[in-house]
Design a protein around this motif. Structure first.
Motif, mmCIF file in Angstrom:
data_model
loop_
_atom_site.group_PDB
_atom_site.id
_atom_site.type_symbol
_atom_site.label_atom_id
_atom_site.label_comp_id
_atom_site.label_asym_id
_atom_site.label_seq_id
_atom_site.Cartn_x
_atom_site.Cartn_y
_atom_site.Cartn_z
ATOM 1 N N ILE A 168 5.987 8.385 -7.795
ATOM 2 C CA ILE A 168 4.814 7.445 -7.923
ATOM 3 C C ILE A 168 5.124 6.270 -8.655
ATOM 4 C CG2 ILE A 168 2.717 7.306 -8.929
ATOM 5 C CD1 ILE A 168 2.172 10.408 -8.194
ATOM 6 N N MET A 169 5.724 6.581 -9.698
ATOM 7 C CA MET A 169 6.296 5.601 -10.536
ATOM 8 C C MET A 169 7.381 4.459 -10.072
ATOM 9 S SD MET A 169 8.760 4.121 -12.790
ATOM 10 C CE MET A 169 10.121 5.611 -13.268
ATOM 11 N N MET A 170 8.188 4.718 -9.284
ATOM 12 C CA MET A 170 9.150 4.348 -8.487
ATOM 13 C C MET A 170 8.573 3.232 -7.674
ATOM 14 S SD MET A 170 12.262 6.669 -9.006
ATOM 15 C CE MET A 170 13.671 5.353 -8.215
ATOM 16 N N SER A 171 7.741 3.926 -6.843
ATOM 17 C CA SER A 171 7.080 3.374 -5.694
ATOM 18 C C SER A 171 6.144 2.403 -6.062
ATOM 19 C CB SER A 171 6.266 4.372 -4.753
ATOM 20 O OG SER A 171 7.378 5.184 -4.244
ATOM 21 N N LYS A 172 5.313 2.564 -7.026
ATOM 22 C CA LYS A 172 4.332 1.642 -7.582
ATOM 23 C C LYS A 172 5.125 0.403 -8.318
ATOM 24 C CE LYS A 172 0.382 1.893 -8.961
ATOM 25 N NZ LYS A 172 -0.738 1.160 -8.219
ATOM 26 N N LEU A 173 6.110 0.674 -9.166
ATOM 27 C CA LEU A 173 6.853 -0.447 -9.739
ATOM 28 C C LEU A 173 7.323 -1.240 -8.632
ATOM 29 C CD1 LEU A 173 7.713 -1.552 -12.111
ATOM 30 C CD2 LEU A 173 9.621 -0.084 -12.289
ATOM 31 N N GLU A 174 7.803 -0.841 -7.517
ATOM 32 C CA GLU A 174 8.829 -1.813 -6.650
ATOM 33 C C GLU A 174 7.529 -2.279 -5.493
ATOM 34 O OE1 GLU A 174 12.802 -0.638 -5.132
ATOM 35 O OE2 GLU A 174 11.679 -0.012 -3.334
ATOM 36 N N GLY A 175 6.494 -1.734 -5.456
ATOM 37 C CA GLY A 175 5.392 -1.787 -4.316
ATOM 38 C C GLY A 175 6.172 -1.336 -2.997
ATOM 39 N N ASN A 176 6.716 -0.169 -2.885
ATOM 40 C CA ASN A 176 7.265 0.285 -1.730
ATOM 41 C C ASN A 176 7.015 1.824 -2.104
ATOM 42 O OD1 ASN A 176 8.928 1.280 0.452
ATOM 43 N ND2 ASN A 176 9.927 -0.861 0.579
ATOM 44 N N ASN A 177 6.357 2.451 -1.027
ATOM 45 C CA ASN A 177 6.284 3.953 -0.750
ATOM 46 C C ASN A 177 7.656 4.550 -0.592
ATOM 47 O OD1 ASN A 177 3.461 3.987 -1.010
ATOM 48 N ND2 ASN A 177 3.086 3.271 0.844
ATOM 49 N N ARG A 178 8.778 4.079 -0.448
ATOM 50 C CA ARG A 178 10.007 4.872 0.048
ATOM 51 C C ARG A 178 10.261 5.809 -1.147
ATOM 52 N NH1 ARG A 178 15.085 2.499 -1.410
ATOM 53 N NH2 ARG A 178 15.054 0.977 -3.310
ATOM 54 N N HIS A 179 10.177 5.532 -2.406
ATOM 55 C CA HIS A 179 10.623 6.405 -3.270
ATOM 56 C C HIS A 179 9.710 7.934 -3.135
ATOM 57 C CE1 HIS A 179 13.176 3.451 -5.064
ATOM 58 N NE2 HIS A 179 12.079 2.508 -5.076
ATOM 59 N N ILE A 180 8.709 7.694 -3.259
ATOM 60 C CA ILE A 180 7.781 8.945 -3.014
ATOM 61 C C ILE A 180 8.283 9.738 -1.810
ATOM 62 C CG2 ILE A 180 5.681 7.659 -2.125
ATOM 63 C CD1 ILE A 180 5.559 10.958 -4.461
ATOM 64 N N ARG A 181 8.328 9.029 -0.782
ATOM 65 C CA ARG A 181 8.405 9.597 0.646
ATOM 66 C C ARG A 181 9.934 10.237 0.612
ATOM 67 N NH1 ARG A 181 5.701 5.225 4.574
ATOM 68 N NH2 ARG A 181 3.486 5.496 3.967
ATOM 69 N N MET A 182 10.986 9.271 0.180
ATOM 70 C CA MET A 182 12.110 10.114 -0.042
ATOM 71 C C MET A 182 11.939 11.274 -0.849
ATOM 72 S SD MET A 182 15.194 6.948 -0.361
ATOM 73 C CE MET A 182 14.279 6.282 -1.857
ATOM 74 N N ASN A 183 11.329 11.597 -1.763
ATOM 75 C CA ASN A 183 11.314 12.685 -2.848
ATOM 76 C C ASN A 183 10.497 13.871 -1.870
ATOM 77 O OD1 ASN A 183 12.478 11.325 -4.763
ATOM 78 N ND2 ASN A 183 10.527 11.429 -6.238
ATOM 79 N N ILE A 184 9.634 13.471 -1.093
ATOM 80 C CA ILE A 184 8.982 14.319 -0.357
ATOM 81 C C ILE A 184 9.927 15.206 0.512
ATOM 82 C CG2 ILE A 184 7.420 14.611 1.899
ATOM 83 C CD1 ILE A 184 5.712 12.439 0.503
ATOM 84 N N LYS A 185 11.041 14.385 1.318
ATOM 85 C CA LYS A 185 12.089 14.717 2.138
ATOM 86 C C LYS A 185 12.825 15.787 1.251
ATOM 87 C CE LYS A 185 11.762 11.049 5.673
ATOM 88 N NZ LYS A 185 12.707 10.073 6.155
ATOM 89 N N SER A 186 13.313 15.108 0.028
ATOM 90 C CA SER A 186 14.515 15.965 -0.739
ATOM 91 C C SER A 186 13.628 17.345 -1.170
ATOM 92 C CB SER A 186 14.759 15.102 -1.962
ATOM 93 O OG SER A 186 15.336 14.043 -1.352
ATOM 94 N N PHE A 187 12.368 17.176 -1.624
ATOM 95 C CA PHE A 187 11.896 18.445 -2.292
ATOM 96 C C PHE A 187 11.510 19.417 -1.053
ATOM 97 C CE2 PHE A 187 7.887 20.434 -4.084
ATOM 98 C CZ PHE A 187 8.444 21.158 -4.882
ATOM 99 N N ALA A 188 11.273 18.786 0.224
ATOM 100 C CA ALA A 188 10.949 19.742 1.396
ATOM 101 C C ALA A 188 12.459 20.608 1.783
ATOM 102 C CB ALA A 188 10.392 18.953 2.571
ATOM 103 N N ASN A 189 13.472 19.760 1.663
ATOM 104 C CA ASN A 189 14.709 20.434 1.848
ATOM 105 C C ASN A 189 15.191 21.438 0.856
ATOM 106 O OD1 ASN A 189 15.207 19.102 4.307
ATOM 107 N ND2 ASN A 189 16.213 17.102 3.297
#
Length: 200
Positions: A168-189
């Motif tokens: 959340i912090m990284m996506s909010k700071l960058e203005g891009n959802n890619r960080h939270i979405r990458m974490n979703i994939k990594s956590f699912a794995n």
């Protein structure tokens, strides 16, 4: 609900949005009166000071996020799915967070760390409650045979919440959802690695 109670709840809701976007210290009582259309005298009929508003606002923001999270969790049948719900609720955090301004826990914890003991205490309580909810899901996953029996419940709960808040912090700071979405994939794995069903 009586008119006075409706007014009080309205003030809390509007203040919660303001605090979660601008922070407690960055928000003024004048801004609350402007947002609500209620004069300072009217505000003070319901609250003794700004701190009291802030505490109620934090609780309100948490309840809004909690309701959306509970709905997402209830749609899942597996413990893995329920754990991933914590991250999925924030997968569009930049454009459409579950509460305006992002995660109330993250925002309040960062701002109040060294400057507001009262808010810090409430953030700590929210942290404890969230971790306990996550640990309960993990425990249920172990009991059902979905997760390995020797799984470290505390460690996995901390890991889950950390990658959520970090994303959340990284996506909010960058203005891009890619960080939270990458974490979703990594956590699912990662969860596939601790699931007995995936280990054959």
């Amino acid at each position: 609900m009586e008119k006075g109670e409706k007014t009080r709840k309205y003030i809390i809701a509007k203040a919660a949005e303001l605090f979660n976007q601008k922070g407690y210290s960055g928000s003024s009582l004048s801004e609350i009166t402007e947002l609500t259309g209620i004069k300072k005298g009217g505000i003070y009929r319901h609250f003794s000071n700004k701190d009291e508003i802030a505490y109620e606002a934090f609780n309100y923001a948490g309840s809004v996020v909690g309701a959306q999270l509970a709905q997402a969790i209830n749609q899942q049948e597996t413990a893995s799915g329920k754990l991933l719900s914590y991250l999925h609720v924030y997968e569009n955090v930049v454009e459409a967070p579950p509460f305006i301004g992002g995660c109330p826990l993250l925002n309040t914890a960062i701002e109040s760390d060294d400057c507001h003991p009262g808010l810090r205490e409430r953030a700590q309580q929210a942290l404890t409650g969230t971790l306990e909810s996550i640990k309960l899901i993990i425990s249920e996953g172990i009991q059902s045979g979905e997760f390995k029996s020797d799984l470290d419940i505390d460690a996995l709960a901390t890991f889950a919440l950390s990658i959520m808040e970090g994303g959340i912090m990284m996506s909010k700071l960058e203005g891009n959802n890619r960080h939270i979405r990458m974490n979703i994939k990594s956590f699912a794995n990662y969860l596939k690695m601790v699931c007995l069903s995936e280990l054959g």
